[in-house]
Design an enzyme around this catalytic site. Structure first.
Site, PDB file in Angstrom:
ATOM      1  N   ARG A 263       0.643  -1.278  -0.045  1.00 39.73           N
ATOM      2  CA  ARG A 263      -0.058   0.067  -0.052  1.00 39.73           C
ATOM      3  C   ARG A 263       0.587   1.156  -0.137  1.00 39.73           C
ATOM      4  O   ARG A 263       1.903   1.211   0.844  1.00 39.73           O
ATOM      5  CB  ARG A 263      -0.776  -0.030   1.093  1.00 39.73           C
ATOM      6  CG  ARG A 263      -1.993  -1.153   1.298  1.00 39.73           C
ATOM      7  CD  ARG A 263      -2.992  -1.269   2.312  1.00 39.73           C
ATOM      8  NE  ARG A 263      -3.562  -2.412   2.144  1.00 39.73           N
ATOM      9  CZ  ARG A 263      -4.635  -2.880   3.136  1.00 39.73           C
ATOM     10  NH1 ARG A 263      -5.029  -1.829   4.045  1.00 39.73           N
ATOM     11  NH2 ARG A 263      -5.229  -3.762   2.762  1.00 39.73           N
ATOM     12  N   ARG A 278       2.070   0.877  10.423  1.00 38.30           N
ATOM     13  CA  ARG A 278       1.658   1.211   8.974  1.00 38.30           C
ATOM     14  C   ARG A 278       2.619   1.032   8.243  1.00 38.30           C
ATOM     15  O   ARG A 278       3.377   2.077   7.811  1.00 38.30           O
ATOM     16  CB  ARG A 278       0.994   2.724   8.927  1.00 38.30           C
ATOM     17  CG  ARG A 278       0.201   2.883   7.545  1.00 38.30           C
ATOM     18  CD  ARG A 278      -0.254   4.372   8.018  1.00 38.30           C
ATOM     19  NE  ARG A 278      -1.376   4.501   8.943  1.00 38.30           N
ATOM     20  CZ  ARG A 278      -2.702   4.199   8.792  1.00 38.30           C
ATOM     21  NH1 ARG A 278      -3.054   3.922   7.734  1.00 38.30           N
ATOM     22  NH2 ARG A 278      -3.420   4.246   9.950  1.00 38.30           N
ATOM     23  N   GLU A 350      -6.936  -1.434  15.001  1.00 34.86           N
ATOM     24  CA  GLU A 350      -7.443  -2.287  14.121  1.00 34.86           C
ATOM     25  C   GLU A 350      -6.268  -3.497  13.683  1.00 34.86           C
ATOM     26  O   GLU A 350      -5.440  -3.125  13.446  1.00 34.86           O
ATOM     27  CB  GLU A 350      -7.914  -1.628  12.767  1.00 34.86           C
ATOM     28  CG  GLU A 350      -8.408  -2.542  11.859  1.00 34.86           C
ATOM     29  CD  GLU A 350      -8.689  -1.748  10.352  1.00 34.86           C
ATOM     30  OE1 GLU A 350      -8.547  -0.436  10.463  1.00 34.86           O
ATOM     31  OE2 GLU A 350      -8.608  -2.538   9.361  1.00 34.86           O
ATOM     32  N   SER A 353     -10.460  -6.685   9.441  1.00 28.95           N
ATOM     33  CA  SER A 353     -11.743  -5.749   9.143  1.00 28.95           C
ATOM     34  C   SER A 353     -12.377  -6.828   8.352  1.00 28.95           C
ATOM     35  O   SER A 353     -11.756  -7.502   7.264  1.00 28.95           O
ATOM     36  CB  SER A 353     -11.298  -4.701   8.197  1.00 28.95           C
ATOM     37  OG  SER A 353     -12.266  -3.881   7.699  1.00 28.95           O
ATOM     38  N   ARG A 392       0.595  -6.667  12.597  1.00 32.27           N
ATOM     39  CA  ARG A 392      -0.030  -6.174  13.479  1.00 32.27           C
ATOM     40  C   ARG A 392      -0.154  -7.177  14.698  1.00 32.27           C
ATOM     41  O   ARG A 392      -0.306  -7.015  15.863  1.00 32.27           O
ATOM     42  CB  ARG A 392      -1.534  -5.587  13.374  1.00 32.27           C
ATOM     43  CG  ARG A 392      -1.090  -4.208  12.391  1.00 32.27           C
ATOM     44  CD  ARG A 392      -2.439  -3.566  12.255  1.00 32.27           C
ATOM     45  NE  ARG A 392      -2.086  -2.248  11.573  1.00 32.27           N
ATOM     46  CZ  ARG A 392      -3.034  -1.136  11.130  1.00 32.27           C
ATOM     47  NH1 ARG A 392      -4.351  -1.356  11.480  1.00 32.27           N
ATOM     48  NH2 ARG A 392      -2.577  -0.117  10.365  1.00 32.27           N
TER      49      ARG A 392
END
Length: 428
Positions: A263, A278, A350, A353, A392
């Site tokens: 990403r 991130r 988070e 998801s 994560r």
RNA sequence: GGAGGGGUGGCCGAGUGGUUGAAGGCGCACGCCUGGAGAGCGUGUAUACGGGCAACCGUAUCGCGGGUUCGAAUCCCGCUCCCUCCGCCA
């Protein structure tokens, strides 16, 4: 992609859905173009029917040896007007498609309305945040002190938002992924897939990252025209059924894959700059289900449960959030986020998801099934969820299981995958 | 990278300009036949869009896009994917 016929029949519901998403109503605009398109379409088709008939007559007359001049005169000139009508119709249709392709899925009725994550609704919690008799350190400090997490060298190689893991942490990444894959394939019936990490435009359009989120992804620039690096294996896994007509008996399909994800984080400059929260590249075990329309809600709960089970077995405290209309992704009609407790941040973050996309992606990628007994086809429903994000998960383990001496306890569930190792103490 | 071959319906496989949305076969569904099963026989068996309350009608689709023609699965151009051989290579 929205079903145009559905918009025609339910323009108000369509607009209400958009408004709940914080977007302006569009039904009137779409349907105006649609009316014009249908008029021209019908006109072009009728003209073509006449022309086809005349052409057949020419063929018949010719084979009987009769003169065809009169027939040729009738068909003459017809073509030009017809081509113009058809071209205009095609243009309008494209206009509709392009407009509709930019509109997000409509939220399910039970999704809370709100502008952003502040309106998300907590559904349940599991586990207690650990108490420390010392100040818990952030994962990047622990990792660097152990000598197993190297940001400077990663930056030298690739710039910011990359990390190099070494020794036990490198192995831990693999262990976490294997544990998750074994759970999902062995106990939850998912089929493991090893998909391509580079995909074409159509695939990314199918799952809805294109056309609106092109800037969030990386793209190759080779002379074959370029491919996208997958931002999540949701893209290849869901597109596995693109263009297909499935037997009802084959559903549900459940796929899982452990892949890297890429990403650009274009819109996140300055956010989460420390640590591995991130990254431009991270790995993730993904879950994807393809179901009958009537099964997707139950499948959504089931899938969320599968992701939760990972956290439960690792002993990580988490909560389940139902995302509000303002926080949901483009393709989702309903999303649960799993948020794991991070002691150093003193908050939940988070880690998964899980979204039910309904027929939205299926319509974009033309994935349908044939209901047994009934006629015709209908779009499948697609769901995707992280089960879980590996990086994560590693962060959560490091922070939640850190000890005063700077070592990290390995959760029991992972120890078999670490060769029996119980503690990460540095130097590999 | 070089040379060549090929993409037709769920599958196999005909088809080089005129009722070909597409022969034939297989598969599948239903019916007949049978005590039952099989064989046999008959019928049916794509998708999308438009029109219609519906029955149904029309249009498009033979890898994709464009062109020639009154008319294209069939001819021409571009693209794409697959296969074979040679070279290179993890």
């Amino acid at each position: 992609m929205h079903d145009l016929r559905w918009i025609r029949e339910n323009p108000d519901a369509f607009d209400r859905g958009l408004v709940r998403r914080g977007l302006p109503a569009r039904a009137e605009e779409i349907l105006a173009i649609d009316r014009e398109w249908r008029g021209l379409e019908t006109e072009a088709q009728e003209s073509q029917a006449t022309r086809n008939r005349l052409s057949r007559e020419i063929g018949a007359a010719k084979s009987r040896g009769e003169p065809i001049d009169e027939l040729l005169r009738q068909v003459e000139g017809r073509k030009q007007a017809e081509t113009a009508t058809a071209a205009k119709a095609a243009e309008l249709r494209q206009q509709i498609d392009e407009l509709v392709a930019t509109l997000p899925n409509l939220p399910a009725p039970d999704v809370p309305d709100g502008p952003d994550e502040s309106a998300n609704k907590e559904i349940r919690r599991h586990g207690e945040p650990p108490r420390f008799n010392f100040d818990p350190l952030p994962h990047e400090v622990i990792g660097e002190k152990l000598g197993l997490m190297d940001f400077p060298r990663a930056a030298r190689l690739s710039g910011s938002r990359f990390v190099v893991l070494k020794g036990a942490l490198a192995r831990l990444e693999r262990a976490i992924a294997q544990f998750m894959l074994d759970l999902h394939t062995g106990e939850f019936g998912y089929t493991e897939i090893a998909p391509p990490y580079l995909v074409r435009d159509e695939a990314v359009f199918g799952t809805g990252q294109l056309p609106k989120q092109a800037e969030d992804m990386f793209r190759t620039t080779d002379d074959t025209g370029g491919l996208w690096l997958i931002p999540t294996s949701e893209v290849p896994l869901t597109n596995l059924v693109a263009g297909e007509i499935l037997d009802e008996a084959a559903l549900p399909l459940r796929f899982t894959a452990w892949t890297p994800c890429f990403r650009s984080e274009a819109g996140a400059a300055g956010r989460d700059t420390r640590g591995m929260i991130r990254m431009h590249q991270f790995s993730k075990v993904e879950l994807v289900s393809v179901t009958r329309s009537e099964d997707s809600q139950a499948e959504h709960e089931r899938m969320t449960g599968c992701a939760e089970e990972v956290l439960k077995r690792l002993g990580l405290p988490y909560r389940v959030m139902l995302l509000s209309t303002g926080d949901m992704g483009f393709a989702a009609q309903k999303t649960y986020d799993l948020e794991v407790w991070l002691p150093a941040q003193d908050t939940y973050r988070e880690i998964s998801s899980c979204s039910n996309c309904g027929a939205f992606q299926a319509q974009r990628m033309k994935a349908r099934y044939r209901p047994s007994g009934g006629k015709g086809t209908q779009p499948v429903h697609t769901l995707n969820g992280s089960g879980l994000a590996i990086g994560r998960t590693m962060i959560a383990i490091i922070e939640n299981f850190q000890r005063h001496d700077g070592t990290v306890a390995i959760p029991e569930a992972l120890q078999p995958y670490m060769g029996g190792q119980q503690v990460i103490a540095g130097n590999g």
